[in-house]
Design an enzyme around this catalytic site. Sequence first.
Site, PDB file in Angstrom:
ATOM      1  N   CYS A  33       5.219  21.519  14.584  1.00 27.71           N
ATOM      2  CA  CYS A  33       4.899  22.826  14.840  1.00 27.71           C
ATOM      3  C   CYS A  33       6.402  23.580  14.447  1.00 27.71           C
ATOM      4  O   CYS A  33       6.296  24.731  14.280  1.00 27.71           O
ATOM      5  CB  CYS A  33       4.775  23.250  16.203  1.00 27.71           C
ATOM      6  SG  CYS A  33       3.215  22.725  16.899  1.00 27.71           S
ATOM      7  N   HIS A  41      -2.805  29.072  13.135  1.00 33.99           N
ATOM      8  CA  HIS A  41      -3.891  28.920  14.201  1.00 33.99           C
ATOM      9  C   HIS A  41      -5.090  29.835  14.341  1.00 33.99           C
ATOM     10  O   HIS A  41      -5.036  31.035  13.701  1.00 33.99           O
ATOM     11  CB  HIS A  41      -3.171  29.119  15.471  1.00 33.99           C
ATOM     12  CG  HIS A  41      -2.105  28.115  15.893  1.00 33.99           C
ATOM     13  ND1 HIS A  41      -2.618  26.698  16.104  1.00 33.99           N
ATOM     14  CD2 HIS A  41      -0.904  28.026  15.737  1.00 33.99           C
ATOM     15  CE1 HIS A  41      -1.521  26.134  16.302  1.00 33.99           C
ATOM     16  NE2 HIS A  41      -0.590  26.732  16.367  1.00 33.99           N
TER      17      HIS A  41
HETATM   18 NI    NI Z   1       1.603  26.367  16.174  1.00 31.76          NI
END
Ligand code: NI
Length: 141
Positions: A33, A41
């Site tokens: 991440c 997302h």
């Molecule tokens: Ni993320």
Amino acid sequence: MFELSRRLEFSAAHRLHNPDFTDARNSELYGVCNNANGHGHNYVLDVTVRGPADAATGMVMDLNRLAQLLHEVIFVAVDHKHLDHDVPWLTGRVSTAENVAAAMWEQLQPHLGDLLFRLRLYESAANFVDYYGPAGARPAV
Ligand code: NI
């Protein structure tokens, strides 16, 4: 007492990175991440209001008004945006689901007042956070 919810879906990019930490610490802490160029997302935000049903209307609140509010206050600001760069009320915060949910609460609460009960923000089908406002902001249920 009723809990009434409306779902909003949006797509956005972000990167988990805390400028107060070294690159190595960020990589260790946030893993994939922390990818330098970000990642995306398909977020799902469930907004729950809580209250009695009005005797005359039979509603906690008008779901069409809630839907319109979510569109104007949240969707327009975040859909197809980079959360770390394009959203003024998110800049300067590490865009974890927790921080994004808290920032969204701050945006919505002035419009919904004490009706606002919970934000549930999904980053994925498996990962989501529930937020009930700042600690002590409302009595426990
Ligand atoms: Ni993320």
